[in-house]
Scaffold this active site. Structure first.
Site, PDB file in Angstrom:
ATOM      1  CB  SER A   1      -0.932   0.022   1.223  1.00  0.00           C
ATOM      2  OG  SER A   1      -1.851  -1.046   1.177  1.00  0.00           O
TER       3      SER A   1
ATOM      4  N   GLY B   1      -2.477   3.596  -4.395  1.00  0.00           N
ATOM      5  CA  GLY B   1      -2.975   4.388  -5.511  1.00  0.00           C
ATOM      6  C   GLY B   1      -4.402   4.875  -5.341  1.00  0.00           C
TER       7      GLY B   1
ATOM      8  CB  CYS C   1      -6.909  -1.026   2.741  1.00  0.00           C
ATOM      9  SG  CYS C   1      -5.738   0.332   2.518  1.00  0.00           S
ATOM     10  CG  LEU C   2      -7.390  -0.260  -3.605  1.00  0.00           C
ATOM     11  CD1 LEU C   2      -7.792   1.172  -3.899  1.00  0.00           C
ATOM     12  CD2 LEU C   2      -6.166  -0.660  -4.434  1.00  0.00           C
TER      13      LEU C   2
ATOM     14  CD  GLN D   1      -9.669   3.683  -0.507  1.00  0.00           C
ATOM     15  OE1 GLN D   1      -9.052   3.541  -1.565  1.00  0.00           O
ATOM     16  NE2 GLN D   1      -9.103   4.178   0.584  1.00  0.00           N
TER      17      GLN D   1
ATOM     18  CG  ASN E   1      -0.488   2.676   4.204  1.00  0.00           C
ATOM     19  OD1 ASN E   1      -0.460   3.876   3.947  1.00  0.00           O
ATOM     20  ND2 ASN E   1       0.152   1.788   3.479  1.00  0.00           N
TER      21      ASN E   1
ATOM     22  CG  PHE F   1      -7.359   8.061  -2.427  1.00  0.00           C
ATOM     23  CD1 PHE F   1      -7.842   8.983  -3.347  1.00  0.00           C
ATOM     24  CD2 PHE F   1      -6.026   7.678  -2.508  1.00  0.00           C
ATOM     25  CE1 PHE F   1      -7.012   9.519  -4.321  1.00  0.00           C
ATOM     26  CE2 PHE F   1      -5.182   8.212  -3.475  1.00  0.00           C
ATOM     27  CZ  PHE F   1      -5.674   9.133  -4.385  1.00  0.00           C
TER      28      PHE F   1
ATOM     29  CG  HIS G   1      -4.180  -2.631   6.841  1.00  0.00           C
ATOM     30  ND1 HIS G   1      -3.394  -3.293   5.916  1.00  0.00           N
ATOM     31  CD2 HIS G   1      -4.510  -1.459   6.251  1.00  0.00           C
ATOM     32  CE1 HIS G   1      -3.247  -2.550   4.835  1.00  0.00           C
ATOM     33  NE2 HIS G   1      -3.924  -1.422   5.023  1.00  0.00           N
TER      34      HIS G   1
ATOM     35  CD  GLU H   1      -3.239  -6.525   7.895  1.00  0.00           C
ATOM     36  OE1 GLU H   1      -2.352  -5.670   7.732  1.00  0.00           O
ATOM     37  OE2 GLU H   1      -4.451  -6.288   7.721  1.00  0.00           O
TER      38      GLU H   1
END
Length: 457
Positions: free
Chosen positions: A125, A320, A347-348, A351, A389, A392, A431, A433
């Protein structure tokens, strides 16, 4: 001359002042405390209020000036300097370089974690980013092969306050400096990381170049051009850079003393994990929860995912801009949702699930990075300390009627989790984990498995 309180009032109050000047409300509190407004914010204040420079507390008596003074930056390296950080606005931080002799550009962010620097540096990330560690003792436990979250580190550099010392840990197999050299990553020590962190906090994450030259010779003009010319993370699809190239199976479970990592020999469910930049410990947590894990590339289509006949689909973390990755990820996720296969994203992946449901995302000014982020689970009322982390966030106001907010940040109120109300799908921004970080959120992997069980019943 106007007082700070009068100016804040003209700006519309503390919240509006923070928004107009691109800072957090903590910066406005400091304005009040100091009874002055830093020069870097004068242009925004003048533009928003129509005041003259002479009206601002702390402004120079010479009212013929129309702009605040530029930050003074010496382009000649001080004695002993072997490294530097050059920001896109021309600001230079001089220090001592270590790691690889290289000049890499990226977004300058900060991480507040007190442990787990190796896991942080190998978190995919962080692709496209240079990490400023706010904890000063980085490198003191060395590096080892077991704490890697990916084979190839994606971070483009690191910045620390104190020099890296000899490792003092029984698990260490390589000095951090040597490890960085082997991966081509430059580091910078000896700068005021508090000042840099405060700058990022108040003004947002800048683009910059970290450069290490053992001979102390720097082409500052070239470094400034490199920093100014980098386009930034917004609009950048980095998942394709860090994803796996082909599908593979995963059965390794979480580390436990004294045996170390284990193996999942009797899985109850089959989960396809879409790799947008997945950390290894996430896959271990899925295996430990009783899943046979099949990892597929970020570009996998819905048909390719469903061909594995999964009981559930996991959407991983990654770097990204989610809107850029979404050009190919959103159709695949929607295809899975249409088949009512349980989906869990982090996380991503969180989104991207939101985008697939019809919501929108936006770029945060400074992001959330560290292992001490408080989040409230709205369904249980419990507060979790989480590892995060991301740069966005999901805009909760754009969520469709068939989705709800499940978690919120207690730092700034931003969205930290959603769930679909008409199909088996949920996600969180952080996260669970915990590598590195607290294990408060491990329950989410079991919540995913429970969802799979209900869906199969």
């Amino acid at each position: 001359m106007r007082t700070v309180e009068e100016i804040i009032s003209l700006l519309g109050g503390p919240e509006a002042a923070a928004t107009r000047c691109g800072v957090g409300t903590e910066a406005i509190r400091k304005w009040r405390q100091a009874r002055a407004i830093p020069a870097k914010h004068w242009p925004a204040v003048l533009a928003a209020t129509g005041l003259a420079l002479s009206d601002l507390p702390g402004a120079p008596a010479d009212t013929t000036r129309t702009e605040p003074p530029m930050a003074a930056t010496a382009e000649t390296p001080p004695e002993g300097a072997t490294g530097c950080l050059v920001l896109a606005d021309g600001t230079i931080f001089w220090g001592r370089g270590f790691g690889a002799e290289a000049a890499l550009v990226g977004e300058i962010c900060f991480n507040t974690g007190m442990t787990g620097y190796q896991e942080t540096l190998t978190d995919p990330s962080y692709a496209g980013q240079v990490i400023t560690f706010t904890f000063p003792h980085i490198g003191n436990v060395g590096t080892n092969a077991e704490d890697l979250e990916s084979i190839t580190p994606a971070a483009r550099g690191l910045i620390v306050k104190q020099d890296v010392t000899e490792p003092a840990n029984w698990r260490s197999t390589k000095h951090l400096d040597a490890w960085l050299v082997s991966h081509g990553i430059p580091g910078l020590a000896g700068i005021d990381t508090r000042a840099l962190t405060a700058r990022i906090r108040d003004s947002g994450a800048p683009n910059g170049v970290v450069c290490h030259r053992a001979d102390g010779r720097f082409d500052i003009a070239a470094l400034k051009a490199q920093a100014a010319g980098w386009p930034g993370l917004e609009g950048m699809d980095l998942a394709k850079e860090v994803t796996c190239r082909q599908s593979f199976g995963w059965d390794e479970t979480e580390w436990a003393w004294p045996a170390g990592f284990g193996r999942q020999a009797a899985p109850r469910f089959k989960v396809v994990a879409v790799d947008y930049g997945a950390k290894r410990n996430i896959l271990r947590c899925l295996a430990s929860a009783g899943c046979e894990v099949v990892v597929v590339p970020a570009t996998a289509t819905a048909d390719e995912i469903l061909a594995h006949k999964p009981d559930g689909v996991f959407l991983s973390n990654g770097p990204g801009d989610p809107a850029a990755t979404g050009t190919y990820a959103i159709p695949a996720i929607r295809g899975v949702l249409d088949k009512r296969v349980p989906v869990f994203g982090i996380c991503l992946g969180h989104q991207l699930l939101a985008l697939a449901l019809g919501a929108k995302t936006y770029k945060l000014a400074r992001g959330h990075r560290g292992a001490n982020q408080p989040v409230k689970d709205l369904e249980t009322g419990k507060v979790e300390i989480t590892s995060q982390n991301h740069g966005f966030a999901v805009d909760p106001k754009t969520l469709p009627a068939n989705a709800k907010v499940t978690h919120v940040s207690l730092f700034d109120g931003t969205n930290e989790g959603i769930a679909a109300t008409d199909r088996p799908a949920f996600s969180v921004q952080y996260h669970p984990e915990a590598s590195p970080g607290p294990s408060d959120s491990h329950y989410l992997f079991h919540r995913f498995v429970e969802m799979i069980e209900r869906n199969r019943a």
